[in-house]
Design a protein around this motif. Structure first.
Motif, short mmCIF file in Angstrom:
data_model
loop_
_atom_site.label_atom_id
_atom_site.label_comp_id
_atom_site.label_asym_id
_atom_site.label_seq_id
_atom_site.Cartn_x
_atom_site.Cartn_y
_atom_site.Cartn_z
N THR A 59 0.16 -8.41 -1.66
CA THR A 59 -0.38 -7.04 -2.82
C THR A 59 -0.11 -7.85 -4.27
OG1 THR A 59 0.33 -5.58 -1.08
CG2 THR A 59 0.41 -5.09 -3.73
N TYR A 79 -2.51 -8.72 6.94
CA TYR A 79 -2.69 -7.85 5.73
C TYR A 79 -4.52 -8.12 5.37
CZ TYR A 79 1.02 -6.51 6.54
OH TYR A 79 2.95 -5.73 7.22
N GLY A 81 -7.44 -8.82 2.33
CA GLY A 81 -6.86 -8.28 1.28
C GLY A 81 -8.12 -9.89 0.90
N GLN B 114 -8.81 1.06 1.30
CA GLN B 114 -7.84 1.30 2.24
C GLN B 114 -6.61 1.73 1.55
OE1 GLN B 114 -6.20 -2.36 3.23
NE2 GLN B 114 -7.32 -2.40 5.01
N ASN B 117 -3.81 0.91 -1.68
CA ASN B 117 -3.41 -0.33 -1.74
C ASN B 117 -3.68 -0.06 -3.57
OD1 ASN B 117 -6.46 -0.10 -2.28
ND2 ASN B 117 -7.17 -1.26 -1.12
#
Lengths: 208, 399
Positions: A59, A79, A81, B114, B117
């Motif tokens: 994140t 996850y 990304g 999503q 996020n």
């Protein structure tokens, strides 16, 4: 210029990465005596280290508040990304595996199988690749319990030595994917601070 | 059931005062840049048929679109992109229009992100399209406009990187592997996943192409990239592309921009309609690209009109946020004067306000019945002067 900021996954990956810093003879005094601090500095390398849980490393890097990150491939697979995954650091090696009660044929019969896992996305994708419908039960703690308690037919989990499986009468049916620690980089950072980031990554790669 | 009447949906937000001011300021700056360069504005509907984004050569990821159903049961989506609706518009409404067509837009796009996020589902995008020209000059004009746009917004440092989708396409074509493998390679190059890319390419028969593909994600940086690349690639088509990029790079350097421009031959966006030169812009403090664009020569033909085109879009929200950090003045003023009418002089006050505004002042017409309330309000809001309108006008400074 603000220091390059790197997020490390707390625990083993953190230790191994600090090991690399030490090989590079960086001043790791703050990292070794960190107390409860979460942002630490490596002054001679113009580096700032942030300690975080695995998924949070992604994140922070994705949003660009950290330029780089060290995180396991397992977390990346689960996850996803958008970031650059530039280096396989080679440590933190283990496997994603499908496991269940010893001696059973997992694929036997027509009934839809139930899988217990901490990694629902990885599991879903693995079985989708086989064209197989399954039911997933998300478990937070020891996944091995689920097949023992007959909640699930099998588990998808990280296996290192396999000793936990063995002690509980389980065995690996199939390996899903190999795992190791990866260095990830924010997509904008690499463009805005190319030189610094490239030379840092090269230095790390030189001591792998 | 729990009612959600006092929050906004996830991924959306209200913009207040200076946030709103910053947003409008960026929109205005960009509109001026585009208008001054001969672009005309268009607005397309916020909702379109799903089919507009679900073409043969390119489809927007289904799971990322907000969907509705119309009265005939057809699927409608909230526009996730402005270029495809503009392609539709050009192919239908502007058929036969003199070329090139220079359009700009400034409107929100919607993506279903999503959960949790931290991304916005509604983002205002501003951009241009030059339609009906496949010339190098069009590419150059688009890039120069992009640079001008980022420059005018006066944000922090920015970088613009250029690349060309043709290099990747040429290499994978020669490789002769299945579509799925091509997409896998594309993905690994886009995310610069060197280890996995090497593994995958090693599993394919070794050739010049696999070696070159391995290097592709590493080929980014300044002018030196051209030299490294030309040594590496011995393919006439790629040499041509490199020459093309190099002339563009040099042309931009002539504008004094060489510090701002970088080259990345590894830009290979998966879900894009681009066919030629591609570029992206980055600013300090925003973790993703704020500008992206390129040449898309086949998109409009999907709507039934074969026209070459090139353009870009800018994330207005991201730039506005960067501006907010700089504490720029966004034109939200405290009024100079509060005009308060005594009973019976309301119309006179209105005319008096109009007069003040004509003189270039900001004047707020008091809506209070009572002078003391008006004074308290002025004090709280920081208005320095109250003009009291009765038979005469009395000016009073607020202490």
């Amino acid at each position: 210029m603000r220091p390059i900021r790197i997020a490390l996954t707390k625990g083993r990956l953190e230790k191994d990465t600090v090991g690399l810093f030490q090989k590079l003879e960086y001043d790791c005094s703050e990292l070794l005596n960190k107390g409860r601090k979460l942002i630490l500095s490596v002054p001679d390398a113009n580096l700032e280290v942030v300690l975080a849980k695995a998924a949070d490393v992604i994140t922070y890097v994705e949003h660009g508040v950290c330029d780089l990150g060290v995180v396991g491939k397992d977390t990346i697979m689960e996850y996803g990304g958008s970031f650059f995954e530039v280096t396989d650091l080679g440590f933190g090696k283990c496997q994603f595996a499908l496991a269940g009660e010893k001696g059973k044929d997992f694929y036997e019969g027509y009934s839809v199988k139930t899988i217990a896992t901490k990694y629902p996305n990885v599991t879903r994708r693995f079985f989708e690749g086989k064209g197989m419908d399954i039911e997933i039960v998300k478990i937070e703690g020891s996944v091995e319990l689920a097949p023992l308690l007959k909640l699930s037919n099998a588990i998808v989990d990280i296996v290192e030595t396999g000793s936990t499986l063995k002690e509980n009468g389980l065995e690996v049916f199939e390996y899903v994917a190999p795992i190791s620690a990866r260095m990830i980089v924010n997509t904008a950072s690499v463009k805005l601070r190319k030189q610094e980031i490239e030379s840092f990554v090269e230095k790390i790669e030189s001591v792998l | 059931m729990r009612k959600h009447y006092n929050i906004t949906p996830e991924g959306t937000r209200d913009l207040l005062f200076e946030e709103c001011g910053a947003q409008k300021k960026v929109e205005n700056i960009l509109s001026d840049v585009f208008k001054n360069r001969g672009f005309t504005e268009v607005i397309t509907p916020s909702i379109e048929f799903l089919d507009v984004f679900n073409l043969k050569s390119h489809n927007f990821p289904n799971e990322q679109m907000y969907k509705l159903v119309d009265t005939k049961g057809r699927i409608i989506v909230m526009r996730p992109d402005s270029t495809m609706p503009i392609a539709r518009l050009v192919a239908t409404r502007l058929k036969g229009h003199p070329l090139p067509i220079r359009l700009f837009y400034n409107q929100p796009v919607f993506t279903l992100n999503q959960s949790l996020n931290g991304r916005s589902d509604e983002v205002v995008q501003s951009g241009i399209e030059i339609i009906g020209s496949s010339s190098k000059r069009a590419d150059l004009e688009v890039i120069a406009t992009a640079v001008e746009a980022l420059n005018s917004c006066n944000t922090t440092d920015f970088r613009l990187e250029i690349g060309h989708i043709g290099i990747f396409n040429t290499l994978v074509e020669a490789l002769g592997v299945d579509y799925d493998v091509v997409e896998e390679i594309r993905w690994l190059i886009e995310v610069k996943n060197y280890p996995a890319l090497n593994d995958l390419l090693d599993s394919i028969e070794d050739s010049d192409c696999t070696g070159m593909l391995k290097q592709l994600p590493r080929l980014f940086g300044g002018e030196e990239v051209f030299e490294t690349a030309s040594k590496m690639f011995n393919n006439s088509k790629i040499t041509e592309i490199l020459e093309y990029l190099k002339t563009i790079y040099h042309a931009l350097s002539e504008l004094g921009l060489h510090e701002k421009i970088t080259v990345d031959l590894g830009i290979v966006n998966r879900a894009d309609y681009y066919t030629g030169m591609v570029f992206r812009g980055y600013i300090e403090g925003f973790g993703e690209n704020v500008l992206s664009g390129g040449r898309y020569d086949h998109l409009i033909s999907e709507f039934g009109c074969d026209l070459a085109a090139t353009g870009f879009g800018i994330n207005v929200d991201a730039i506005a946020r960067a501006l907010l950090k700089q504490k720029v003045d966004f034109g939200n003023k405290i009024p100079d004067v509060l005009v308060h009418a005594e009973n019976g002089y309301e119309m006179k006050a209105l005319l008096y306000c109009k007069d003040l505004i004509k003189q270039g002042k900001t004047a707020e017409n008091s809506v209070f019945e009572d002078l003391s309330q008006a004074e308290a309000y002025a004090k709280q809001k920081g208005i320095k002067q109250i003009d009291i309108i009765s038979e005469d006008v009395t000016l009073r400074m607020v202490k």
